[in-house]
Design an enzyme around this catalytic site. Structure first.
Site, PDB file in Angstrom:
ATOM      1  N   ALA A  89      -8.137 -31.088 -17.000  1.00  0.00           N
ATOM      2  CA  ALA A  89      -8.864 -30.143 -17.862  1.00  0.00           C
ATOM      3  C   ALA A  89      -7.950 -29.117 -18.506  1.00  0.00           C
ATOM      4  O   ALA A  89      -8.358 -28.394 -19.404  1.00  0.00           O
ATOM      5  CB  ALA A  89      -9.958 -29.447 -17.066  1.00  0.00           C
TER       6      ALA A  89
ATOM      7  N   ARG B 287       1.432 -25.149 -24.222  1.00  0.00           N
ATOM      8  CA  ARG B 287       2.852 -25.187 -24.581  1.00  0.00           C
ATOM      9  C   ARG B 287       3.257 -26.442 -25.348  1.00  0.00           C
ATOM     10  O   ARG B 287       4.355 -26.542 -25.860  1.00  0.00           O
ATOM     11  CB  ARG B 287       3.708 -25.023 -23.321  1.00  0.00           C
ATOM     12  CG  ARG B 287       3.789 -23.577 -22.854  1.00  0.00           C
ATOM     13  CD  ARG B 287       4.540 -23.456 -21.567  1.00  0.00           C
ATOM     14  NE  ARG B 287       3.726 -23.868 -20.421  1.00  0.00           N
ATOM     15  CZ  ARG B 287       4.223 -24.126 -19.214  1.00  0.00           C
ATOM     16  NH1 ARG B 287       5.518 -24.038 -19.008  1.00  0.00           N
ATOM     17  NH2 ARG B 287       3.425 -24.474 -18.235  1.00  0.00           N
TER      18      ARG B 287
HETATM   19  C1  UD1 Z   1      -0.120 -26.414  -9.635  1.00  0.00           C
HETATM   20  C2  UD1 Z   1      -0.121 -26.017  -8.160  1.00  0.00           C
HETATM   21  C3  UD1 Z   1       1.315 -25.756  -7.696  1.00  0.00           C
HETATM   22  C4  UD1 Z   1       2.154 -26.971  -7.947  1.00  0.00           C
HETATM   23  C5  UD1 Z   1       2.065 -27.384  -9.418  1.00  0.00           C
HETATM   24  C6  UD1 Z   1       2.759 -28.685  -9.624  1.00  0.00           C
HETATM   25  C7  UD1 Z   1      -2.208 -24.834  -7.700  1.00  0.00           C
HETATM   26  C8  UD1 Z   1      -2.836 -23.522  -7.552  1.00  0.00           C
HETATM   27  N1  UD1 Z   1      -0.909 -24.831  -7.983  1.00  0.00           N
HETATM   28  O1  UD1 Z   1       0.358 -25.289 -10.346  1.00  0.00           O
HETATM   29  O2  UD1 Z   1       1.321 -25.453  -6.318  1.00  0.00           O
HETATM   30  O3  UD1 Z   1       3.486 -26.714  -7.592  1.00  0.00           O
HETATM   31  O4  UD1 Z   1       0.701 -27.542  -9.818  1.00  0.00           O
HETATM   32  O5  UD1 Z   1       2.819 -28.967 -10.986  1.00  0.00           O
HETATM   33  O6  UD1 Z   1      -2.850 -25.854  -7.559  1.00  0.00           O
HETATM   34  N2  UD1 Z   1      -6.159 -28.144 -14.100  1.00  0.00           N
HETATM   35  C9  UD1 Z   1      -7.498 -28.288 -14.349  1.00  0.00           C
HETATM   36  N3  UD1 Z   1      -8.298 -27.191 -14.373  1.00  0.00           N
HETATM   37  C10 UD1 Z   1      -7.823 -25.948 -14.137  1.00  0.00           C
HETATM   38  C11 UD1 Z   1      -6.448 -25.795 -13.878  1.00  0.00           C
HETATM   39  C12 UD1 Z   1      -5.650 -26.907 -13.857  1.00  0.00           C
HETATM   40  O7  UD1 Z   1      -7.964 -29.398 -14.573  1.00  0.00           O
HETATM   41  O8  UD1 Z   1      -8.633 -25.006 -14.167  1.00  0.00           O
HETATM   42  C13 UD1 Z   1      -5.308 -29.323 -14.055  1.00  0.00           C
HETATM   43  C14 UD1 Z   1      -4.278 -29.346 -15.166  1.00  0.00           C
HETATM   44  O9  UD1 Z   1      -4.767 -30.056 -16.286  1.00  0.00           O
HETATM   45  C15 UD1 Z   1      -3.101 -30.070 -14.528  1.00  0.00           C
HETATM   46  C16 UD1 Z   1      -3.235 -29.721 -13.063  1.00  0.00           C
HETATM   47  O10 UD1 Z   1      -4.561 -29.306 -12.860  1.00  0.00           O
HETATM   48  O11 UD1 Z   1      -3.218 -31.452 -14.658  1.00  0.00           O
HETATM   49  C17 UD1 Z   1      -2.264 -28.624 -12.649  1.00  0.00           C
HETATM   50  O12 UD1 Z   1      -2.517 -27.488 -13.406  1.00  0.00           O
HETATM   51  P1  UD1 Z   1      -1.385 -26.476 -13.777  1.00  0.00           P
HETATM   52  O13 UD1 Z   1      -1.964 -25.342 -14.521  1.00  0.00           O
HETATM   53  O14 UD1 Z   1      -0.263 -27.201 -14.403  1.00  0.00           O
HETATM   54  O15 UD1 Z   1      -0.976 -25.977 -12.310  1.00  0.00           O
HETATM   55  P2  UD1 Z   1       0.231 -25.088 -11.942  1.00  0.00           P
HETATM   56  O16 UD1 Z   1      -0.145 -23.677 -12.144  1.00  0.00           O
HETATM   57  O17 UD1 Z   1       1.441 -25.584 -12.585  1.00  0.00           O
END
Ligand code: UD1
Ligand code: CA
Length: 474
Positions: A10, A15
């Site tokens: 989602a 970026r």
């Molecule tokens: C997350 C992890 C972090 C890990 C990293 C690896 C958490 C809190 N943190 O951080 O520990 O090291 O991934 O890349 O889980 N997504 C949703 N809905 C949301 C938020 C995210 O579907 O509300 C999905 C994104 O599309 C993505 C994934 O979850 O595929 C990770 O989201 P992202 O925002 O990249 O997480 P990070 O903050 O990088």
């Protein structure tokens, strides 16, 4: 225990600076999410749930497959919140495996060992040891080495930031327990998000076995946040695919100059020269040689065939011992039977070239069925298109088509027919016969070579050559 896989997809991918949702960005010509789905399906799960949000409908329509369930996360409130959107559809007696839609290189074998470690009751997460874990959540272990928490980069203190074991985001846990932990998440953290990673602490508190298993390679768990990372992943993907081909015994002239973007099956002693691109489903028989700069998409080639440099093949089926190129173009529906030759600047479309037949120079063959041992002379064209319709051409076994022939379809040329060079055929040609269409050759003694025109002569000639204002009645 049955397995449900949830793919978090989602996130917005700000970026990337793109109108295309992040999980639809192409890696090796396919959306990132398609790669994740390949990996998910390889585990034969009971169900695959995709949590979607940004660019939602675009993502859904790109994946119309019936084995996918979709859960909308209208607002991106964190990874824990994202997983919660899929949980209502998952039964308590399942295990849940969480994947990310933007981590496309993950291998099924890695997940299989993760699932094996987890069994039916543990929470196991995939970690990765990184020289520079900046941006990742850190896996915190106690003195005994047991995982007790994941701390996000933005919430970590200096000592925690020094930890090199990072969270990949991939984890597996029993559904019933997971449901309970997710309900207890809070968003009291620096990002005001519901962190999925906080379930670790809750599981430890509940006395559940929690483990972190480092991934075999860091490359496998690389995610995509911007175009630079996407380009790096493309190189990594290429390296992985080329390495696999080399291990299978394919000879590759330069591993850094081969692109494999699809499924490739090779026989023994196949040779791939530099700057070859393989896409879609490519099957190469024993000892097939692919020359410099060839591009192959959805192509099947039998043993001992040689593709000379810079040939472009798309949707072609090629027999054994054929020679193609250099600079040949085989478009969809091209079929070369054994021992056929197609040479430079020859284009085929929806055409079968029979056993031992040759079209070696400057030719277009479209919608044609060509028998065996046919010689198609240089510059031959099947005029298959009348501006509205496409028409077929049939050429019988052993026919000889003289150079520069225009074959105005629909047309049949009989077996062993000979067509005189330069003929424009609008009628079928009988077998075992010379057919020639050509105006009579003349030589003019009175003719003189042109001289350099004066400015006045030039203007007069050009004036003379103008079209009349009113079209003539002819
Ligand atoms: C997350 C992890 C972090 C890990 C990293 C690896 C958490 C809190 N943190 O951080 O520990 O090291 O991934 O890349 O889980 N997504 C949703 N809905 C949301 C938020 C995210 O579907 O509300 C999905 C994104 O599309 C993505 C994934 O979850 O595929 C990770 O989201 P992202 O925002 O990249 O997480 P990070 O903050 O990088
Ligand atoms: Ca990320």
């Amino acid at each position: 225990m049955p397995l449900s896989i949830v793919i978090l997809a989602a996130g917005q991918g700000k970026r990337m600076k793109s109108d295309l949702p992040k999980v639809l960005q192409p890696l090796a010509r396919r959306p990132l999410l398609a790669h994740v789905l390949d990996c998910a399906r390889a585990l034969s799960p009971e169900a695959i749930h995709i949590v979607y949000g940004h660019g939602g409908e675009q993502v859904r329509t790109a994946f119309p497959e019936a084995d996918l369930s979709w859960a909308l996360q209208a607002e991106q409130l964190g990874t824990g919140h994202a997983l919660m959107q899929a949980m209502p559809a998952i039964p308590d007696d399942h295990r849940v495996l969480v994947l990310y839609g933007d981590v496309p290189l993950l291998q099924p074998a890695t997940l299989e060992s993760l699932l094996a470690r987890a069994g039916d009751d543990a929470l196991v997460l995939l970690s990765v040891l990184l020289d520079d874990p900046t941006g990742y959540g850190r896996v915190l272990r106690d003195n005994a080495g047991s995982v007790y928490r994941i701390v996000e980069q933005k919430d970590a203190n200096r000592k925690e930031l020094a930890v090199r074991e990072a969270n990949t985001g991939v984890l597996v846990a029993p559904a019933a327990a997971l449901r309970g932990w997710l309900a207890r998440l809070s968003n009291e953290n620096s990002q005001r998000e519901y962190y999925l990673t906080d379930v670790i602490t809750l599981a430890v508190r509940d006395g559940v076995r929690v483990e972190a298993v480092p991934a075999p390679t860091a490359a496998e768990v690389l995610g995509v946040n911007d175009r630079l990372q996407l380009a790096e992943l493309e190189s990594e993907y290429r390296r992985m695919r080329v390495r696999a081909l080399l291990q299978e015994g394919v000879s590759v002239a330069d591993p850094t100059r081969l692109d494999v973007r699809g499924e490739v099956a090779c026989g023994r002693d196949v040779q791939l020269d530099v700057n070859v691109v393989l896409e879609g489903r490519v099957v190469l028989g024993d000892r097939v040689v692919v020359g410099v700069g060839c591009v192959l998409r959805d192509v099947s080639i039998a043993a001992d065939t040689v593709l000379q440099p810079y040939s472009v093949l798309d949707g072609a089926v090629i027999g054994a011992r054929c020679v193609v190129g250099p600079f040949a173009r085989l478009r969809p529906g091209s079929v070369l039977l054994d021992d056929a030759h197609v040479g430079n600047f020859v284009e085929l479309k929806n055409t079968t070239l029979g056993v031992g037949s040759k079209a070696n120079h400057l030719t277009y063959l479209g919608d044609a069925r060509i028998g065996s041992r046919v010689n198609v002379g240089a510059g031959t064209i099947t005029c298959n298109y009348d501006g509205v319709n496409k028409w077929p051409t049939t050429i019988g076994d052993g026919a000889f088509i003289g150079s520069g022939s225009m074959l105005v379809a629909p047309l049949t040329i009989g077996p062993k027919a000979t067509i005189g060079a330069g003929s424009t055929l609008t009628k079928s040609a009988p077998p075992d016969t010379l057919t020639v269409e050509r105006s009579k050759q003349i030589s003019l003694r009175v003719w003189r070579r042109p001289h350099k025109a004066t400015a006045e002569e030039r203007d007069a000639r050009i004036e003379q050559a103008r079209l009349p204002a009113e079209p003539s009645s002819e």
